[in-house]
Design a protein around this motif. Structure first.
Motif, PDB file in Angstrom:
ATOM      1  N   LEU A 111      42.924  32.405  37.147  1.00  0.00           N
ATOM      2  CA  LEU A 111      42.073  32.088  36.013  1.00  0.00           C
ATOM      3  C   LEU A 111      41.988  33.380  35.220  1.00  0.00           C
ATOM      4  O   LEU A 111      41.365  34.352  35.657  1.00  0.00           O
ATOM      5  CB  LEU A 111      40.684  31.617  36.471  1.00  0.00           C
ATOM      6  CG  LEU A 111      40.651  30.294  37.228  1.00  0.00           C
ATOM      7  CD1 LEU A 111      39.243  29.995  37.728  1.00  0.00           C
ATOM      8  CD2 LEU A 111      41.155  29.132  36.371  1.00  0.00           C
ATOM      9  N   GLU A 112      42.633  33.418  34.053  1.00  0.00           N
ATOM     10  CA  GLU A 112      42.827  34.659  33.316  1.00  0.00           C
ATOM     11  C   GLU A 112      42.729  34.386  31.822  1.00  0.00           C
ATOM     12  O   GLU A 112      43.179  33.344  31.350  1.00  0.00           O
ATOM     13  CB  GLU A 112      44.198  35.246  33.665  1.00  0.00           C
ATOM     14  CG  GLU A 112      44.521  36.574  32.996  1.00  0.00           C
ATOM     15  CD  GLU A 112      45.914  37.058  33.371  1.00  0.00           C
ATOM     16  OE1 GLU A 112      46.009  37.975  34.206  1.00  0.00           O
ATOM     17  OE2 GLU A 112      46.904  36.515  32.839  1.00  0.00           O
ATOM     18  N   ARG A 121      39.449  36.022  36.649  1.00  0.00           N
ATOM     19  CA  ARG A 121      38.333  35.558  37.470  1.00  0.00           C
ATOM     20  C   ARG A 121      38.825  34.937  38.773  1.00  0.00           C
ATOM     21  O   ARG A 121      38.030  34.652  39.661  1.00  0.00           O
ATOM     22  CB  ARG A 121      37.483  34.537  36.709  1.00  0.00           C
ATOM     23  CG  ARG A 121      36.365  35.156  35.884  1.00  0.00           C
ATOM     24  CD  ARG A 121      36.838  35.664  34.554  1.00  0.00           C
ATOM     25  NE  ARG A 121      35.764  36.318  33.801  1.00  0.00           N
ATOM     26  CZ  ARG A 121      35.929  36.844  32.601  1.00  0.00           C
ATOM     27  NH1 ARG A 121      37.106  36.810  31.999  1.00  0.00           N
ATOM     28  NH2 ARG A 121      34.934  37.440  31.985  1.00  0.00           N
ATOM     29  N   LEU A 122      40.113  34.716  38.873  1.00  0.00           N
ATOM     30  CA  LEU A 122      40.744  34.239  40.111  1.00  0.00           C
ATOM     31  C   LEU A 122      42.146  34.821  40.124  1.00  0.00           C
ATOM     32  O   LEU A 122      42.836  34.808  39.104  1.00  0.00           O
ATOM     33  CB  LEU A 122      40.801  32.710  40.154  1.00  0.00           C
ATOM     34  CG  LEU A 122      41.489  32.076  41.368  1.00  0.00           C
ATOM     35  CD1 LEU A 122      40.614  32.223  42.619  1.00  0.00           C
ATOM     36  CD2 LEU A 122      41.814  30.607  41.123  1.00  0.00           C
ATOM     37  N   TYR A 137      41.635  26.768  45.659  1.00  0.00           N
ATOM     38  CA  TYR A 137      40.963  28.052  45.456  1.00  0.00           C
ATOM     39  C   TYR A 137      39.668  27.822  44.687  1.00  0.00           C
ATOM     40  O   TYR A 137      39.582  26.910  43.868  1.00  0.00           O
ATOM     41  CB  TYR A 137      41.874  29.016  44.681  1.00  0.00           C
ATOM     42  CG  TYR A 137      43.209  29.210  45.348  1.00  0.00           C
ATOM     43  CD1 TYR A 137      43.358  30.067  46.427  1.00  0.00           C
ATOM     44  CD2 TYR A 137      44.330  28.491  44.910  1.00  0.00           C
ATOM     45  CE1 TYR A 137      44.589  30.227  47.049  1.00  0.00           C
ATOM     46  CE2 TYR A 137      45.563  28.647  45.534  1.00  0.00           C
ATOM     47  CZ  TYR A 137      45.683  29.510  46.610  1.00  0.00           C
ATOM     48  OH  TYR A 137      46.891  29.659  47.232  1.00  0.00           O
ATOM     49  N   VAL A 138      38.664  28.664  44.955  1.00  0.00           N
ATOM     50  CA  VAL A 138      37.340  28.503  44.364  1.00  0.00           C
ATOM     51  C   VAL A 138      36.904  29.809  43.715  1.00  0.00           C
ATOM     52  O   VAL A 138      37.111  30.896  44.274  1.00  0.00           O
ATOM     53  CB  VAL A 138      36.305  28.075  45.431  1.00  0.00           C
ATOM     54  CG1 VAL A 138      34.909  27.965  44.818  1.00  0.00           C
ATOM     55  CG2 VAL A 138      36.711  26.743  46.069  1.00  0.00           C
ATOM     56  N   ALA A 139      36.296  29.704  42.535  1.00  0.00           N
ATOM     57  CA  ALA A 139      35.785  30.880  41.827  1.00  0.00           C
ATOM     58  C   ALA A 139      34.422  30.574  41.232  1.00  0.00           C
ATOM     59  O   ALA A 139      34.230  29.513  40.627  1.00  0.00           O
ATOM     60  CB  ALA A 139      36.747  31.304  40.720  1.00  0.00           C
ATOM     61  N   SER A 140      33.468  31.481  41.411  1.00  0.00           N
ATOM     62  CA  SER A 140      32.150  31.379  40.790  1.00  0.00           C
ATOM     63  C   SER A 140      32.145  32.235  39.531  1.00  0.00           C
ATOM     64  O   SER A 140      32.617  33.379  39.538  1.00  0.00           O
ATOM     65  CB  SER A 140      31.058  31.850  41.749  1.00  0.00           C
ATOM     66  OG  SER A 140      30.954  30.971  42.862  1.00  0.00           O
ATOM     67  N   ILE A 141      31.597  31.696  38.449  1.00  0.00           N
ATOM     68  CA  ILE A 141      31.685  32.329  37.138  1.00  0.00           C
ATOM     69  C   ILE A 141      30.296  32.725  36.645  1.00  0.00           C
ATOM     70  O   ILE A 141      29.362  31.927  36.700  1.00  0.00           O
ATOM     71  CB  ILE A 141      32.352  31.377  36.124  1.00  0.00           C
ATOM     72  CG1 ILE A 141      33.711  30.934  36.647  1.00  0.00           C
ATOM     73  CG2 ILE A 141      32.478  32.032  34.760  1.00  0.00           C
ATOM     74  CD1 ILE A 141      34.687  32.049  36.947  1.00  0.00           C
ATOM     75  N   SER A 142      30.179  33.964  36.157  1.00  0.00           N
ATOM     76  CA  SER A 142      28.885  34.499  35.738  1.00  0.00           C
ATOM     77  C   SER A 142      28.736  34.617  34.227  1.00  0.00           C
ATOM     78  O   SER A 142      27.679  35.040  33.749  1.00  0.00           O
ATOM     79  CB  SER A 142      28.658  35.875  36.376  1.00  0.00           C
ATOM     80  OG  SER A 142      29.678  36.783  35.982  1.00  0.00           O
ATOM     81  N   GLU A 143      29.775  34.264  33.456  1.00  0.00           N
ATOM     82  CA  GLU A 143      29.685  34.360  31.999  1.00  0.00           C
ATOM     83  C   GLU A 143      30.606  33.326  31.369  1.00  0.00           C
ATOM     84  O   GLU A 143      31.570  32.876  31.982  1.00  0.00           O
ATOM     85  CB  GLU A 143      30.076  35.760  31.530  1.00  0.00           C
ATOM     86  CG  GLU A 143      31.469  36.190  31.965  1.00  0.00           C
ATOM     87  CD  GLU A 143      31.747  37.646  31.681  1.00  0.00           C
ATOM     88  OE1 GLU A 143      31.312  38.133  30.625  1.00  0.00           O
ATOM     89  OE2 GLU A 143      32.404  38.303  32.509  1.00  0.00           O
ATOM     90  N   VAL A 145      33.587  31.999  29.255  1.00  0.00           N
ATOM     91  CA  VAL A 145      34.909  32.548  28.937  1.00  0.00           C
ATOM     92  C   VAL A 145      35.686  31.474  28.182  1.00  0.00           C
ATOM     93  O   VAL A 145      36.393  30.651  28.769  1.00  0.00           O
ATOM     94  CB  VAL A 145      35.683  32.973  30.199  1.00  0.00           C
ATOM     95  CG1 VAL A 145      36.924  33.779  29.803  1.00  0.00           C
ATOM     96  CG2 VAL A 145      34.808  33.768  31.151  1.00  0.00           C
ATOM     97  N   ALA A 146      35.551  31.478  26.861  1.00  0.00           N
ATOM     98  CA  ALA A 146      36.147  30.422  26.046  1.00  0.00           C
ATOM     99  C   ALA A 146      37.666  30.494  26.033  1.00  0.00           C
ATOM    100  O   ALA A 146      38.339  29.462  25.905  1.00  0.00           O
ATOM    101  CB  ALA A 146      35.621  30.497  24.618  1.00  0.00           C
ATOM    102  N   ASN A 147      38.236  31.694  26.164  1.00  0.00           N
ATOM    103  CA  ASN A 147      39.686  31.847  26.052  1.00  0.00           C
ATOM    104  C   ASN A 147      40.373  31.967  27.411  1.00  0.00           C
ATOM    105  O   ASN A 147      41.464  32.539  27.526  1.00  0.00           O
ATOM    106  CB  ASN A 147      40.039  33.063  25.196  1.00  0.00           C
ATOM    107  CG  ASN A 147      39.567  34.373  25.813  1.00  0.00           C
ATOM    108  OD1 ASN A 147      38.614  34.405  26.596  1.00  0.00           O
ATOM    109  ND2 ASN A 147      40.213  35.475  25.438  1.00  0.00           N
ATOM    110  N   ASN A 148      39.767  31.400  28.449  1.00  0.00           N
ATOM    111  CA  ASN A 148      40.392  31.430  29.767  1.00  0.00           C
ATOM    112  C   ASN A 148      41.493  30.383  29.873  1.00  0.00           C
ATOM    113  O   ASN A 148      41.454  29.325  29.238  1.00  0.00           O
ATOM    114  CB  ASN A 148      39.348  31.166  30.858  1.00  0.00           C
ATOM    115  CG  ASN A 148      39.953  31.266  32.246  1.00  0.00           C
ATOM    116  OD1 ASN A 148      40.192  32.359  32.744  1.00  0.00           O
ATOM    117  ND2 ASN A 148      40.232  30.130  32.861  1.00  0.00           N
ATOM    118  N   GLU A 149      42.488  30.682  30.696  1.00  0.00           N
ATOM    119  CA  GLU A 149      43.554  29.737  31.005  1.00  0.00           C
ATOM    120  C   GLU A 149      43.754  29.653  32.519  1.00  0.00           C
ATOM    121  O   GLU A 149      43.508  30.621  33.249  1.00  0.00           O
ATOM    122  CB  GLU A 149      44.878  30.167  30.361  1.00  0.00           C
ATOM    123  CG  GLU A 149      44.868  30.142  28.847  1.00  0.00           C
ATOM    124  CD  GLU A 149      46.194  30.576  28.264  1.00  0.00           C
ATOM    125  OE1 GLU A 149      46.555  30.073  27.190  1.00  0.00           O
ATOM    126  OE2 GLU A 149      46.873  31.422  28.886  1.00  0.00           O
TER     127      GLU A 149
END
Length: 216
Positions: A111-112, A121-122, A137-143, A145-149
């Motif tokens: 997740l970048e 983020r991953l 895979y699991v990732a917790s997000i704290s903000e 991120v509109a432009n993540n892919e």
């Protein structure tokens, strides 16, 4: 057999999220081609062939096939990416089916963001062999991120000469169960206060005050 395994994994996933509301963010079985997927392939340093395989290799008739003739030295030189915005306070689960015709292929799962500085983020490596598997895979997000892919990188010398199939790519989100949402006093006496109100996002409260922190 693969379909049965996939159903079992999805059932266990549903049990694991309990009462949390689950939202599907990305879902692709490649039955409508590869239109969700873009990304960069370094044509000057790699040699790859991509397309839809219709031979029911994984789940259903269609899957995505990448044939890596030369993957170069870096995983990021062969990228298949799709938009996947992230929200603060959410937990994301990335899963997909994959198999290869070799024993030592791999996929870099990320997740970048889609621009420099390529914040991740991953960042995981899926070791893919001749037995079809579900990778999760699991990732917790704290903000936000509109432009993540969601990015799947297939480059690297370890993939030279390999065919890699992927299918059933799914990303889901739930309210992050690891974040505290119920704040209050601990009853241990005077100390710094929890600084939050009804507008504070889960997991975002702090502590502070003008007096020294009490020893309790």
């Amino acid at each position: 057999m693969v379909k049965k395994l996939q159903l079992i994994v999805l059932f266990v996933l549903c049990l694991s999220v309990g009462l949390f509301a689950q939202t599907v963010v990305v879902s692709d079985q490649f039955d409508s081609g590869d239109g969700l997927w873009g990304g960069w392939i370094d044509g000057g340093n790699t040699d790859v062939i991509t397309g839809i395989d219709t031979n029911a290799v994984l789940s259903g008739k269609n899957s995505y096939l990448i044939e890596v003739v030369d993957g170069s030295a870096d995983t990021w030189r062969v990228q298949r990416n799709t938009d996947c915005p992230l929200q603060a306070g959410k937990q994301y689960t990335v899963s997909f089916l994959a198999v290869s015709d070799t024993q030592s292929a791999s996929i870099n799962v990320l997740l970048e963001i889609d621009a420099d500085p390529w914040t991740k983020r991953l960042n995981e490596i899926a070791d893919v062999d001749t037995i079809a598997k579900v990778f999760t895979y699991v990732a917790s997000i704290s903000e936000d991120v509109a432009n993540n892919e969601l990015k799947l990188h297939f480059g690297g010398t370890q993939n030279n000469g390999a065919k890699i199939w992927i299918d059933s790519v799914v990303v889901t989100e739930i309210d992050d169960p690891t974040l505290v949402s119920d704040w209050g006093e601990d009853g241990l006496g005077f100390a710094w206060a929890v600084t939050n109100d009804t507008s504070t996002a889960d997991g975002s409260a702090g502590i502070g005050g003008t007096q020294p922190m009490a020893t309790n």
